[in-house]
Design an enzyme around this catalytic site. Structure first.
Site, PDB file in Angstrom:
ATOM      1  N   ASP A  68       0.624  -1.041  -0.448  1.00 25.32           N
ATOM      2  CA  ASP A  68      -0.027   0.337   0.010  1.00 25.32           C
ATOM      3  C   ASP A  68       0.674   1.687   0.363  1.00 25.32           C
ATOM      4  OD1 ASP A  68       0.362  -0.993   2.468  1.00 25.32           O
ATOM      5  OD2 ASP A  68      -1.162   0.067   3.585  1.00 25.32           O
ATOM      6  N   HIS A 141       8.032  -1.795  12.524  1.00 26.10           N
ATOM      7  CA  HIS A 141       6.654  -2.262  11.285  1.00 26.10           C
ATOM      8  C   HIS A 141       7.159  -3.925  11.689  1.00 26.10           C
ATOM      9  CE1 HIS A 141       2.682  -1.682   9.304  1.00 26.10           C
ATOM     10  NE2 HIS A 141       3.404  -1.652   8.681  1.00 26.10           N
ATOM     11  N   HIS A 267      -3.594   7.539   6.163  1.00 25.97           N
ATOM     12  CA  HIS A 267      -3.874   6.521   6.343  1.00 25.97           C
ATOM     13  C   HIS A 267      -4.532   5.607   6.762  1.00 25.97           C
ATOM     14  CE1 HIS A 267      -1.634   2.269   7.128  1.00 25.97           C
ATOM     15  NE2 HIS A 267      -1.552   2.771   5.929  1.00 25.97           N
TER      16      HIS A 267
HETATM   17 ZN    ZN Z   1       0.354   0.597   5.390  1.00 22.20          ZN
HETATM   18 ZN    ZN Z   2       2.794  -1.201   6.676  1.00 24.95          ZN
END
Ligand code: ZN
Ligand code: ZN
Length: 301
Positions: A68, A141, A267
């Protein structure tokens, strides 16, 4: 006049784009620089919808290699090639970015009329340009991930009012004052520090997908605009943690601690599309100067 920093939210959605929200991408324009932060699928069309030309991009900053945030890169690079882009395109990203760009170019195999300079970066200042610098910080992340900040370094100016009162005439001596040197005119001394001032610095920081962590605060401190992910409400805190994301409340808490001027959430989690007010209320209860970005929103500072 000080230069303006112009931000365009090209895409404000999360993992799955919706009718209202494209995948993530933010354009920062400053003088001759057009800096793109992430390039989700469809970003080049978002440029057109915003009345902007994707061929003006000078640098691409990649936060991390989740689809994304990067699926628009092959399309954009291909369009640049077909449009006769003839500058060097600078791409910055976390560890692994060189290999991944190399693979993109192998898979799509378009005629490349321009140079691409890829730099894998870590914590710290990675680019200093005319009147600005770019800084990155490591995020958490699950895969290499970065957050970014853009800082304008304000010009030194002469205070015209004070100059008039001082009796020093305009002329080449003013340049010396700007350089911090005291000057003498007609036997009288004029101190640089009494007659100059520094324009306000501007800072924009961008923190997208990450678990809350200690590196965020120093990066975003005193930002004029702090852009942060707004994927999860506080109610889904546990889920946010599991997926290594922040909640909007955590974003607001950092904004408050960091004394930023305003927080813009992007986001935005698709699951919250029916209750944007609820999501916003959660953030504003902690930090009132918060808004939620929509696709093609523009901000100028
Ligand atoms: Zn993302
Ligand atoms: Zn991500």
């Amino acid at each position: 006049m000080a230069s303006k920093v112009h931000l365009t939210f090209l895409g404000t959605g999360d993992q799955i784009p919706s009718r209202a929200r494209n995948h993530t991408s933010i354009l920062l324009e400053f003088n001759d620089e057009n800096i793109l932060i992430d390039c989700g699928e469809g970003t080049q069309r978002q440029f057109r919808k915003a009345g902007l030309n994707p061929c003006k991009v000078t640098r691409i900053l990649i936060t991390h290699w989740h689809g994304d945030h990067v699926l628009g890169i092959p399309g954009l690079l291909s369009t640049l090639a077909s449009s006769g882009y003839n500058k060097t395109l600078f791409i910055y990203g976390p560890k692994g970015t060189k290999e991944k760009i190399k693979k993109v170019l192998e898979v799509f195999n378009f005629y490349k009329s321009y140079e691409i300079n890829v730099e894998e970066i870590g914590s710290g200042v990675f680019y200093s340009g005319k009147n600005f610098f770019l800084e990155a910080e490591d995020m958490e992340h699950g895969i290499p991930a970065l957050a970014y900040s853009f800082s304008e370094t304000g010009n030194i100016r002469i205070d015209k009012e004070k100059l008039k009162k001082s009796g020093l005439p305009e002329g080449p001596l003013l340049q010396k004052l700007k350089e911090g040197k005291d000057v003498v005119h007609d036997g009288k001394k004029f101190k640089s520090k009494d007659l100059i001032y520094k324009e306000n610095d501007k800072k924009i920081s961008v923190v997208l997908d990450t678990k809350i962590n200690k590196n965020i605060l120093p990066l975003i401190k005193n930002s004029d605009v702090f852009i942060c992910e707004g994927t999860y409400s506080d109610e889904l805190k546990k889920e946010a943690e599991e997926h290594l994301h922040m909640t909007v409340k955590q974003a607001a808490e950092v904004a408050k601690k960091g004394k930023v001027k305003r927080l813009i959430l992007t986001h935005v989690g698709g699951r919250h599309s029916k209750d944007m007010k609820g999501l916003l209320d959660e953030a504003t209860s902690v930090f009132s100067e918060t808004t939620i970005a929509r696709d093609l929103d523009e901000v100028e500072i």
